[in-house]
Enzyme design. Structure first.
Site, PDB file in Angstrom:
ATOM      1  N   ASP A 416       0.856  -1.196   0.000  1.00 12.23           N
ATOM      2  CA  ASP A 416       0.000   0.000   0.000  1.00 12.23           C
ATOM      3  C   ASP A 416       0.886   1.239   0.000  1.00 12.23           C
ATOM      4  O   ASP A 416       2.111   1.144   0.144  1.00 12.23           O
ATOM      5  CB  ASP A 416      -0.880  -0.072   1.265  1.00 12.23           C
ATOM      6  CG  ASP A 416      -1.937   1.001   1.286  1.00 12.23           C
ATOM      7  OD1 ASP A 416      -2.308   1.499   0.218  1.00 12.23           O
ATOM      8  OD2 ASP A 416      -2.384   1.358   2.397  1.00 12.23           O
ATOM      9  N   GLU A 419       2.511   4.804  -4.171  1.00 13.27           N
ATOM     10  CA  GLU A 419       2.468   5.697  -5.352  1.00 13.27           C
ATOM     11  C   GLU A 419       3.832   6.306  -5.673  1.00 13.27           C
ATOM     12  O   GLU A 419       4.082   6.545  -6.858  1.00 13.27           O
ATOM     13  CB  GLU A 419       1.436   6.806  -5.111  1.00 13.27           C
ATOM     14  CG  GLU A 419      -0.003   6.320  -5.063  1.00 13.27           C
ATOM     15  CD  GLU A 419      -0.330   5.461  -3.849  1.00 13.27           C
ATOM     16  OE1 GLU A 419       0.198   5.766  -2.768  1.00 13.27           O
ATOM     17  OE2 GLU A 419      -1.085   4.495  -3.989  1.00 13.27           O
ATOM     18  N   ASP A 490      -9.030   4.005  -1.860  1.00 12.95           N
ATOM     19  CA  ASP A 490      -9.934   4.478  -0.805  1.00 12.95           C
ATOM     20  C   ASP A 490     -11.201   5.083  -1.396  1.00 12.95           C
ATOM     21  O   ASP A 490     -11.289   6.290  -1.622  1.00 12.95           O
ATOM     22  CB  ASP A 490      -9.205   5.496   0.076  1.00 12.95           C
ATOM     23  CG  ASP A 490      -8.068   4.839   0.837  1.00 12.95           C
ATOM     24  OD1 ASP A 490      -8.070   3.597   0.949  1.00 12.95           O
ATOM     25  OD2 ASP A 490      -7.173   5.560   1.300  1.00 12.95           O
TER      26      ASP A 490
HETATM   27  C1  GLC Z   1      -4.581   3.453   2.986  1.00 17.53           C
HETATM   28  C2  GLC Z   1      -5.189   2.283   2.260  1.00 17.53           C
HETATM   29  C3  GLC Z   1      -6.251   1.661   3.120  1.00 17.53           C
HETATM   30  C4  GLC Z   1      -5.645   1.229   4.442  1.00 17.53           C
HETATM   31  C5  GLC Z   1      -4.987   2.420   5.116  1.00 17.53           C
HETATM   32  C6  GLC Z   1      -4.232   2.034   6.375  1.00 17.53           C
HETATM   33  O1  GLC Z   1      -5.522   4.457   3.150  1.00 17.53           O
HETATM   34  O2  GLC Z   1      -5.692   2.658   1.019  1.00 17.53           O
HETATM   35  O3  GLC Z   1      -6.814   0.554   2.462  1.00 17.53           O
HETATM   36  O4  GLC Z   1      -6.625   0.706   5.272  1.00 17.53           O
HETATM   37  O5  GLC Z   1      -4.080   3.044   4.235  1.00 17.53           O
HETATM   38  O6  GLC Z   1      -3.218   1.142   6.094  1.00 17.53           O
END
Ligand code: GLC
Length: 804
Positions: A416, A419, A490
């Site tokens: 995650d 980017e 998100d």
């Molecule tokens: C980011 C991700 C989300 C996750 C959060 C905490 O916002 O997109 O899916 O729950 O980080 O890790």
């Protein structure tokens, strides 16, 4: 973009035939064309006389020599003719256009009065402008908001954490529409950038498509807003473009995934249901969620842990107060037939004494600034540094960290914030090293997630040799499908986001990424019970099916909205689990052909205008048409059924294609239609998990078409978790269903030498939408009772026929 300061290259000054195509001198630069296949060309323009042979990490193909082609020169132009494609290069000034052998246009430069202007450059950036007609369509570009047809909008390719603070200003995205916020369903840019699109020209006889992949990772602006031209401009790097002649979307996607690779065969458990939440679980807390799934008899394969499992958000650590014995917890999950996936972010807490930071700093593995200091951004743990994934030694180090992390039994990794998200800090000072030179951030920004996925994949493969990997990534670039599945980031629990996720997921599918899904029932905000039920019904019919929600929001488990939503969620997931043999076969096929799984109607029905315009319904695999409910209070919806026969999955009602119908959509079900001629394999009952599920009976749903014809379907069976299928440990049944007047014949042929877990002893034939009372199997006659018949089958081929 303002182009008055940009300049053309000039005239063609020399032409050389090469083994692969041609090399031209153009002004002070060179232009090269490589014929990769008769329908696929690569075009390149040098910078300062040199070609960049490895512009990105997207392409992964090998060709052994160019196919035959002709190079024809005359006074005004040079033509490269492959038999399928004619590339026309005008000499004075340099300009390009390409045509198919029937004369139809693949692309044509937009020319200015002097006859040039298709390709212009200024400093390190370039812009390409081409002709388009007002009625043409554009598809692709991966993860974008808005309509499936990209006409009428401009887009930016710059991987973006859409909910980052001050997202537009932080990333210098002022060209974007600054009135929008990251939660808007028109926001751009998004997490993933894929510089690949289809240009579709249609007339009364049908539609022809061409595809274009610009192999460049820099920030780009793409403009499909104008009536007569479209353009793309990149802020740096070289022009390298793959031109796909088509004319069908599926030919183009097959060729594009030949260039950038295909999804690796996933483990079957990754196609099950996933339960995730941004929440501070303890080991008992997460185990309780698993138990609740089992007690409530809702199918589920995977539990997920978000950043809360770590010690202070330090990656590759566990909070040992909350998780004192990780292997024991995972063993308990296994006993409940559940697996565990954990999150890993790229941002490493900048803190002396934390081993990952200390080791990375000592070995010089993190990104630096131009001056050579550690680049510091801001992610969950606060001040963070970032592995320089462009370097192979850094990828190897990170792979090893992953390998050790999953030794406890973690089944997959969720990557995650890649980017990369740098929070309140601008990313531009983050630089990358490659071949001992220090590269600007822009060169690799869009590829950061691809490289992180590559490294993570290596770690998981090393940890579990012979097992298939599962990785989920938020950001991506062309080629990410080789290493990771993706979700749409998100989103918001509202009807607009549910609606938006359909074209977004379909566009990912036709941009090479078939393994895609949105957070169910939306990440942020509070879904109504009705939305929760509708989203679950839809999510159960998408490639990646995961419940997730934001920290601090109220519970969103399938049972959190009361018995009505629980019942409907169970039914939706049971349908998915029953259909797993079909879904799995679609995934295996996709890993070989690149076919999307959540596929737009245009993919199969390119010549049908209504199919081209449909972006609120899709095919799930090639045999089921799904029309999700997209508004509150809706109990019926308009559905366009393309040519063929469509049988209502629940009622057996038959519909002729080529028309709009009003489909009933009571709260209990999502409109679902099976495609005439297809044979859909299913489990007889929904298992609670895919773990060790190798049943003795398999159902074959026969969808008898109204029209005569020959129709093919496939069933792929193997152990679902190892790579044994690569050496023949599978059974693949190809069904051919033929209808001629009132006689239907089915022949099944089987390939592969099977696998040890195979336990099948019978096939149950289920006839949809027609009454069959007897059939002939291998010459003998069998009675059919109530539309069902069971025949003995241990994986052999067979021939049967019946009258309808
Ligand atoms: C980011 C991700 C989300 C996750 C959060 C905490 O916002 O997109 O899916 O729950 O980080 O890790």
């Amino acid at each position: 973009m303002e182009t008055s300061w940009f300049s053309p290259l000039g005239d063609v000054v020399f032409v050389e035939k090469t083994a692969d195509g041609a090399l031209l001198g153009v002004g002070e630069e060179k232009f090269r064309v490589d014929v990769l296949r008769p329908d696929l060309l690569r075009l390149k323009i040098s910078q300062a006389g040199t070609f960049d042979e490895n512009p990105t990490f997207a392409a992964c193909f090998q060709v052994s020599g160019a196919p035959p082609f002709r190079l024809i020169e005359d006074e005004a132009s040079i033509t490269i003719d492959t038999g399928r494609v004619r590339l026309l290069i005008s000499r004075r000034p340099f300009g390009l256009s390409a045509y198919r052998s029937d004369g139809s246009v693949i692309f044509e430069d937009q020319r200015d009065e002097a006859g040039g202007g298709g390709y212009l450059r200024l400093n390190d950036s370039f812009i390409v402008t081409r002709r388009i007609t007002p009625h043409d369509s554009i598809y692709g570009l991966g993860e974008k908001t808005g309509h499936f047809d990209r006409r009428g909008r401009k887009f930016i390719l710059w991987n973006t954490d859409v909910l980052a603070p001050n997202v537009l200003q932080r990333n210098h995205l002022h060209e974007a529409d600054t009135t929008l916020t990251g939660k808007s369903t028109r926001f751009d840019p998004y997490y993933t950038s894929i510089p690949f699109f289809y240009h579709c020209r249609a007339d009364a006889d049908g539609a022809k498509m061409a595809g274009f992949f610009i192999d460049n990772g820099y920030k780009a602006s793409v403009d499909f807003e104008k009536r007569n031209t479209y353009s793309f401009s990149f802020s740096g790097g070289q022009y390298t473009e793959y031109v796909f002649a088509g004319p069908s979307m599926s030919d183009i996607l097959a060729a594009y995934t030949f260039v950038t690779g295909r999804m690796a065969a996933p483990p079957i458990w990754a196609l099950g249901h996933h339960q995730c939440r941004f929440h501070d679980y303890t080991d008992e807390g997460i185990l309780d969620i698993g138990r609740a799934y089992r007690e409530r008899k809702i199918p589920c394969d995977v539990l997920w842990l978000d950043i809360g499992y770590m010690n202070g958000f330090r990656v590759f650590t566990w909070d040992s107060d909350k998780f004192p014995d990780v292997p024991a917890m995972i063993a308990q999950m296994k006993a409940d037939k559940l697996r565990l996936v954990t999150i890993i972010d790229p941002g490493v807490k900048a803190e002396s004494g934390y081993s990952v930071f200390d080791e990375g700093r000592a070995k010089n593995l993190f990104c630096k600034t131009e001056a050579g200091q550690l680049y510091v951004g801001q992610v969950w743990p606060g001040r963070t540094v970032f592995p320089d994934f462009v370097r192979p030694d850094v990828r190897a180090w990170w792979a090893e960290l992953n390998r050790r992390h999953v030794e406890s039994g973690v089944a997959g990794i969720w990557i995650d914030m890649n980017e990369p998200a740098t929070g309140d800090v601008e990313p531009f000072a983050m630089r990358f090293d490659r071949d001992a030179s220090n590269h600007a951030h822009e060169r690799y920004h869009n590829q950061y997630a691809l490289l992180m996925a590559m490294s993570t994949h290596r770690g998981l493969s090393a940890a579990n040799p012979g097992l298939r990997c599962f990785i989920l990534s938020r950001a991506g670039f062309a080629g990410i499908q080789r290493y990771a599945a993706q979700w749409l980031g998100d989103n918001v629990s509202d009807w607009d986001h549910l609606r938006m996720s359909i074209p977004m997921a379909m566009a990912m599918g036709i941009s090479g990424q078939p393994f895609i899904g949105a957070d169910i029932p939306g990440f942020s905000a509070k879904p109504t019970p009705e939305l929760a039920a509708r989203w679950m019904q839809y999510g159960a019919m998408t490639p990646f099916c995961r419940c997730h929600n934001e920290a601090g929001e109220r519970d969103q488990y399938p049972w959190s909205f009361g018995p009505g939503v629980e019942k409907r969620s169970r039914a939706a997931l049971e349908l998915r689990y029953r259909l797993l043999p079909y879904i799995y076969s679609a995934f295996m096929r996709s890993s070989e052909t690149g076919d999307p799984i959540q596929r737009p109607l245009v993919y199969d029905f390119q010549h049908d205008r209504h199919a081209r315009e449909t972006d609120d319904a899709y095919l799930f695999g090639d045999a089921l048409l799904v029309a999700p409910v997209l508004a509150p209070g809706q109990t019926a919806r308009h559905v366009y059924l393309p040519q063929g026969t469509w049988v209502d999955w629940y009622t057996g009602e038959r519909h002729a294609g080529g028309q709009f119908i009003t489909a009933a959509a009571p709260l209990d079900r999502i409109p679902l239609f099976a495609r005439g001629g297809r044979i859909i394999p299913a489990y007889a009952t929904a298992p609670s998990s895919t773990m060790d599920h190798y049943p003795e009976v398999l159902e074959l749903h026969l969808i008898v078409p109204d029209e005569d014809g020959e129709f093919f379907s496939q069933l792929h069976e193997d152990d679902g978790i190892t790579s044994g299928f690569q050496s023949g440990a599978f059974r693949r049944t190809t069904f051919c269903l033929t209808r001629q007047n009132d006689r239907v014949r089915v022949s099944a042929r089987v390939a592969g030498h099977g696998f040890p877990e195979f336990r099948r002893r019978a096939l149950r034939l289920v006839f949809h939408g027609c009454s069959v009372d007897r059939l002939e199997l291998q010459g003998g006659e069998i009675r059919v009772n109530g539309g069902l018949v069971e025949i003995e089958n241990r994986g052999e081929g067979f021939e049967l026929s019946f009258l309808v």
